[in-house]
Design an enzyme around this catalytic site. Structure first.
Site, PDB file in Angstrom:
ATOM      1  N   LYS A 109       0.841  -1.192   0.000  1.00 52.62           N
ATOM      2  CA  LYS A 109       0.000   0.000   0.000  1.00 52.62           C
ATOM      3  C   LYS A 109       0.883   1.252   0.000  1.00 52.62           C
ATOM      4  O   LYS A 109       1.489   1.584   1.012  1.00 52.62           O
ATOM      5  CB  LYS A 109      -0.919   0.018   1.231  1.00 52.62           C
ATOM      6  CG  LYS A 109      -2.037   1.047   1.065  1.00 52.62           C
ATOM      7  CD  LYS A 109      -2.601   1.524   2.355  1.00 52.62           C
ATOM      8  CE  LYS A 109      -1.779   2.588   3.003  1.00 52.62           C
ATOM      9  NZ  LYS A 109      -1.584   3.807   2.209  1.00 52.62           N
ATOM     10  N   GLY A 160       6.979   4.690   8.142  1.00 55.96           N
ATOM     11  CA  GLY A 160       6.225   5.941   8.206  1.00 55.96           C
ATOM     12  C   GLY A 160       6.499   6.629   9.525  1.00 55.96           C
ATOM     13  O   GLY A 160       7.528   6.379  10.166  1.00 55.96           O
ATOM     14  N   SER A 161       5.586   7.461   9.937  1.00 55.94           N
ATOM     15  CA  SER A 161       5.823   8.259  11.146  1.00 55.94           C
ATOM     16  C   SER A 161       5.640   7.417  12.415  1.00 55.94           C
ATOM     17  O   SER A 161       4.936   6.407  12.408  1.00 55.94           O
ATOM     18  CB  SER A 161       4.850   9.437  11.175  1.00 55.94           C
ATOM     19  OG  SER A 161       3.529   8.946  11.236  1.00 55.94           O
ATOM     20  N   THR A 162       6.237   7.873  13.492  1.00 51.93           N
ATOM     21  CA  THR A 162       6.098   7.182  14.775  1.00 51.93           C
ATOM     22  C   THR A 162       4.633   7.194  15.230  1.00 51.93           C
ATOM     23  O   THR A 162       4.125   6.205  15.759  1.00 51.93           O
ATOM     24  CB  THR A 162       7.013   7.853  15.824  1.00 51.93           C
ATOM     25  OG1 THR A 162       8.367   7.687  15.368  1.00 51.93           O
ATOM     26  CG2 THR A 162       6.870   7.227  17.196  1.00 51.93           C
ATOM     27  N   THR A 164       1.866   7.110  13.394  1.00 50.36           N
ATOM     28  CA  THR A 164       1.099   6.063  12.718  1.00 50.36           C
ATOM     29  C   THR A 164       1.618   4.686  13.119  1.00 50.36           C
ATOM     30  O   THR A 164       0.837   3.735  13.240  1.00 50.36           O
ATOM     31  CB  THR A 164       1.158   6.239  11.182  1.00 50.36           C
ATOM     32  OG1 THR A 164       0.882   7.600  10.861  1.00 50.36           O
ATOM     33  CG2 THR A 164       0.144   5.360  10.486  1.00 50.36           C
ATOM     34  N   GLY A 165       2.918   4.575  13.367  1.00 47.81           N
ATOM     35  CA  GLY A 165       3.501   3.300  13.808  1.00 47.81           C
ATOM     36  C   GLY A 165       2.852   2.791  15.088  1.00 47.81           C
ATOM     37  O   GLY A 165       2.615   1.591  15.251  1.00 47.81           O
ATOM     38  N   GLU A 182       9.589   0.810  10.832  1.00 47.94           N
ATOM     39  CA  GLU A 182      10.670   1.781  10.575  1.00 47.94           C
ATOM     40  C   GLU A 182      10.038   3.151  10.660  1.00 47.94           C
ATOM     41  O   GLU A 182       9.260   3.541   9.792  1.00 47.94           O
ATOM     42  CB  GLU A 182      11.287   1.547   9.191  1.00 47.94           C
ATOM     43  CG  GLU A 182      12.016   0.217   9.027  1.00 47.94           C
ATOM     44  CD  GLU A 182      13.255   0.096   9.898  1.00 47.94           C
ATOM     45  OE1 GLU A 182      13.664   1.070  10.554  1.00 47.94           O
ATOM     46  OE2 GLU A 182      13.821  -1.024   9.927  1.00 47.94           O
ATOM     47  N   GLU A 312      10.587  16.239  14.730  1.00 48.63           N
ATOM     48  CA  GLU A 312      11.073  15.901  13.381  1.00 48.63           C
ATOM     49  C   GLU A 312      10.469  16.867  12.373  1.00 48.63           C
ATOM     50  O   GLU A 312       9.267  16.840  12.130  1.00 48.63           O
ATOM     51  CB  GLU A 312      10.666  14.459  13.030  1.00 48.63           C
ATOM     52  CG  GLU A 312      11.194  14.034  11.684  1.00 48.63           C
ATOM     53  CD  GLU A 312      10.706  12.663  11.230  1.00 48.63           C
ATOM     54  OE1 GLU A 312       9.553  12.293  11.506  1.00 48.63           O
ATOM     55  OE2 GLU A 312      11.485  11.967  10.560  1.00 48.63           O
TER      56      GLU A 312
HETATM   57  P1  NAD Z   1       2.673   8.433   7.689  1.00 45.77           P
HETATM   58  O1  NAD Z   1       2.879   7.724   8.959  1.00 45.77           O
HETATM   59  O2  NAD Z   1       1.719   9.586   7.664  1.00 45.77           O
HETATM   60  O3  NAD Z   1       2.140   7.448   6.551  1.00 45.77           O
HETATM   61  C1  NAD Z   1       2.833   6.276   6.218  1.00 45.77           C
HETATM   62  C2  NAD Z   1       1.870   5.275   5.615  1.00 45.77           C
HETATM   63  O4  NAD Z   1       0.938   4.846   6.613  1.00 45.77           O
HETATM   64  C3  NAD Z   1       1.021   5.816   4.465  1.00 45.77           C
HETATM   65  O5  NAD Z   1       0.938   4.806   3.471  1.00 45.77           O
HETATM   66  C4  NAD Z   1      -0.334   6.015   5.119  1.00 45.77           C
HETATM   67  O6  NAD Z   1      -1.414   5.944   4.198  1.00 45.77           O
HETATM   68  C5  NAD Z   1      -0.371   4.859   6.095  1.00 45.77           C
HETATM   69  N1  NAD Z   1      -1.333   4.990   7.194  1.00 45.77           N
HETATM   70  C6  NAD Z   1      -2.033   6.091   7.589  1.00 45.77           C
HETATM   71  N2  NAD Z   1      -2.813   5.782   8.645  1.00 45.77           N
HETATM   72  C7  NAD Z   1      -2.589   4.471   8.947  1.00 45.77           C
HETATM   73  C8  NAD Z   1      -3.083   3.590   9.947  1.00 45.77           C
HETATM   74  N3  NAD Z   1      -3.944   3.982  10.883  1.00 45.77           N
HETATM   75  N4  NAD Z   1      -2.605   2.326   9.955  1.00 45.77           N
HETATM   76  C9  NAD Z   1      -1.703   1.903   9.045  1.00 45.77           C
HETATM   77  N5  NAD Z   1      -1.208   2.705   8.065  1.00 45.77           N
HETATM   78  C10 NAD Z   1      -1.651   3.974   8.018  1.00 45.77           C
HETATM   79  O7  NAD Z   1       4.128   8.860   7.189  1.00 45.77           O
HETATM   80  P2  NAD Z   1       4.511   9.793   5.966  1.00 45.77           P
HETATM   81  O8  NAD Z   1       4.125  11.189   6.330  1.00 45.77           O
HETATM   82  O9  NAD Z   1       3.997   9.187   4.697  1.00 45.77           O
HETATM   83  O10 NAD Z   1       6.114   9.646   5.961  1.00 45.77           O
HETATM   84  C11 NAD Z   1       6.929  10.457   6.713  1.00 45.77           C
HETATM   85  C12 NAD Z   1       7.384   9.750   7.978  1.00 45.77           C
HETATM   86  O11 NAD Z   1       7.948   8.478   7.678  1.00 45.77           O
HETATM   87  C13 NAD Z   1       8.478  10.484   8.732  1.00 45.77           C
HETATM   88  O12 NAD Z   1       8.223  10.451  10.108  1.00 45.77           O
HETATM   89  C14 NAD Z   1       9.736   9.695   8.397  1.00 45.77           C
HETATM   90  O13 NAD Z   1      10.789   9.831   9.327  1.00 45.77           O
HETATM   91  C15 NAD Z   1       9.185   8.321   8.338  1.00 45.77           C
HETATM   92  N6  NAD Z   1      10.079   7.435   7.579  1.00 45.77           N
HETATM   93  C16 NAD Z   1      10.796   6.484   8.239  1.00 45.77           C
HETATM   94  C17 NAD Z   1      11.676   5.664   7.548  1.00 45.77           C
HETATM   95  C18 NAD Z   1      12.484   4.628   8.245  1.00 45.77           C
HETATM   96  O14 NAD Z   1      13.026   3.751   7.580  1.00 45.77           O
HETATM   97  N7  NAD Z   1      12.617   4.652   9.550  1.00 45.77           N
HETATM   98  C19 NAD Z   1      11.812   5.821   6.166  1.00 45.77           C
HETATM   99  C20 NAD Z   1      11.066   6.795   5.521  1.00 45.77           C
HETATM  100  C21 NAD Z   1      10.196   7.601   6.246  1.00 45.77           C
END
Ligand code: NAD
Length: 408
Positions: A109, A160-162, A164-165, A182, A312
């Site tokens: 996704k 993604g972000s912490t 959402t993680g 991650e 961040e």
């Molecule tokens: P995000 O957390 O907003 O979104 C990431 C993904 O999660 C998207 O596909 C989104 O649609 C999905 N999502 C949204 N709600 C969700 C839910 N409730 N359950 C599951 N998935 C859901 O992150 P972003 O804004 O797309 O990316 C930026 C962030 O990602 C930054 O914090 C960056 O540091 C982090 N990041 C981390 C790494 C790593 O390897 N550690 C790499 C790249 C980016």
């Protein structure tokens, strides 16, 4: 496993043949300069090829008169891969070869604002792999939660972000799903006073402003020892003023736009706060053209406790904090809930190594930042993640360990 290895290599070949087309599409949807998109496609191909060469053979841990104990690695089943918008294809390239090599199938996704390159890659998968092995679903930011609660999905690999993680982790609890997270970072770089400011400035600048700072592992806080503070901030300001900002398809452009409006507005908020909490010596928002452009921005005379230092920013704006010595820098660098990467810069390897060993991060670099690859395990400390990607350690996370214990 040999068939799966061959299939992943066919996929790498297919991507290689269309590298130019993919790079252009990536710049058009993500915004990064074409040279960075070209590198992202090349890295994705390298991750496919080098990950395909990994192996997790059966391990015999005991072979005695009493018993023979073997460790087998079995596929998990369906893996859900949730991807952010900063590296739409490379992050797929981190996950896909390991998931498939281990024998799983995937539902990928992409982020809602960057689906195109992933969909095009899905077409390559459909042409190259057996039906149903790789599936790409797009959404309006509403399917991530469905994937991470779905009972048929055995593992979620999330980048993604912490924030959402945390939701993914909570959702996975319902079925004790395997997860690799991650997450966000607020990487500190510590610059000791034995470096030549001019010599390190360009490397620090590149580590902070790649992809307009929208990189999990970018330098997001720079701690500089007092004696070289003024010289280094001036060098960084010079580089920021010289950087060409604009359309990523223009070959002269070094910094593209922020990828989406929400992120642009978030970074504008950091800019406003930075003007209050520190001194902006280069950069600022671009106001003479439409689009989400922000010039690379250097902020000096700023302290821990300011939002730009503690949170961040994920954009092209770098706080430079003055420190008295390595102890001072370490204390501040480690006082963060994040622990993705960190770096130490010094001309003295022994001094640098002593500082590096005390930094709380999943990866600590010396005299570089943002250097990673398919054979080097990668994962975050503290709230930057759980689990490991890349290399044998990453491959193992896509498997179920099964112990076969045979009595003699
Ligand atoms: P995000 O957390 O907003 O979104 C990431 C993904 O999660 C998207 O596909 C989104 O649609 C999905 N999502 C949204 N709600 C969700 C839910 N409730 N359950 C599951 N998935 C859901 O992150 P972003 O804004 O797309 O990316 C930026 C962030 O990602 C930054 O914090 C960056 O540091 C982090 N990041 C981390 C790494 C790593 O390897 N550690 C790499 C790249 C980016």
């Amino acid at each position: 496993m040999a068939d799966r290895r061959a299939a992943i290599l066919r996929l790498a070949d297919a991507l290689n043949q269309r590298a130019g087309e993919f790079a252009r599409l990536l710049t058009q949807e993500q915004g990064k300069p074409l040279a960075e998109s070209t590198a992202e496609i090349a890295y994705t191909e390298a991750f496919l090829r080098q990950s395909a060469a990994l192996d997790l053979p059966v391990r015999v841990v005991e072979d005695s008169d009493r018993r023979r104990v073997e460790l087998h690695r079995r596929p998990l089943g369906v893996v859900g891969a949730i991807i952010p918008w900063n590296f739409p294809l490379l992050i797929v390239g981190f996950k896909l070869p390991l998931a498939l090599l281990a024998g799983n199938t995937m539902v990928i996704k992409p982020a809602p604002t960057t689906p195109l390159t992933t969909l095009r890659f899905g077409e390559l998968c459909a042409d190259t792999l057996p039906p149903g092995v790789v599936n790409v679903v797009t959404d309006a930011n509403d399917l991530g939660a469905r994937l991470s609660t779905h009972p048929d999905v055995r593992k979620v690999t999330f980048t993604g972000s912490t924030e959402t993680g945390r939701k993914v982790m909570a959702a996975a609890a319902s079925s004790i799903k395997r997860i690799t997270l991650e997450l966000g970072g607020n990487d500190a770089a510590i610059v000791l006073d034995d470096v030549d400011p001019k010599a390190v400035a360009a490397k620090l600048f590149a580590g902070a402003f790649l992809n307009a700072g929208q990189v999990c592992l970018a330098i997001k806080r720079l701690y500089v020892q007092d004696r070289i503070y003024d010289a280094l901030t001036a060098e960084l300001a010079g580089l920021a003023e010289a950087a060409v900002v604009g359309d990523g398809l223009d070959p002269d452009v070094r910094i593209g736009p922020l990828q989406n409006r929400a992120q642009y507005e978030k970074v504008l908020g950091f800019l406003t706060d930075a003007a209050r909490d520190g001194t902006i010596i280069a950069g600022g928002a671009v106001t003479d053209r439409p689009g989400y452009f922000i010039r690379p921005t250097i902020v000096r005379d700023i302290q821990d406790g300011a939002r730009l230092v503690d949170e961040e920013q994920f954009g092209p704006i770098l706080p430079v904090i003055r420190v008295t010595d390595a102890e001072d820098a370490l204390r501040r660098a480690n006082a963060s809930p994040y622990g993705l990467g960190a770096s130490v810069w010094s001309s003295d390897p022994t001094r640098a190594a002593a500082v590096a060993q005390r930094l709380e991060a999943g990866t600590v670099w010396i005299n570089t930042h943002l250097d990673f690859g398919p054979t080097i395990p990668f994962g975050g400390a503290k709230q930057s993640g759980i689990g490991v990607e890349f290399a044998e350690e990453g491959l193992a996370e896509f498997t179920q360990l099964t112990v076969i214990n045979m009595a003699r």
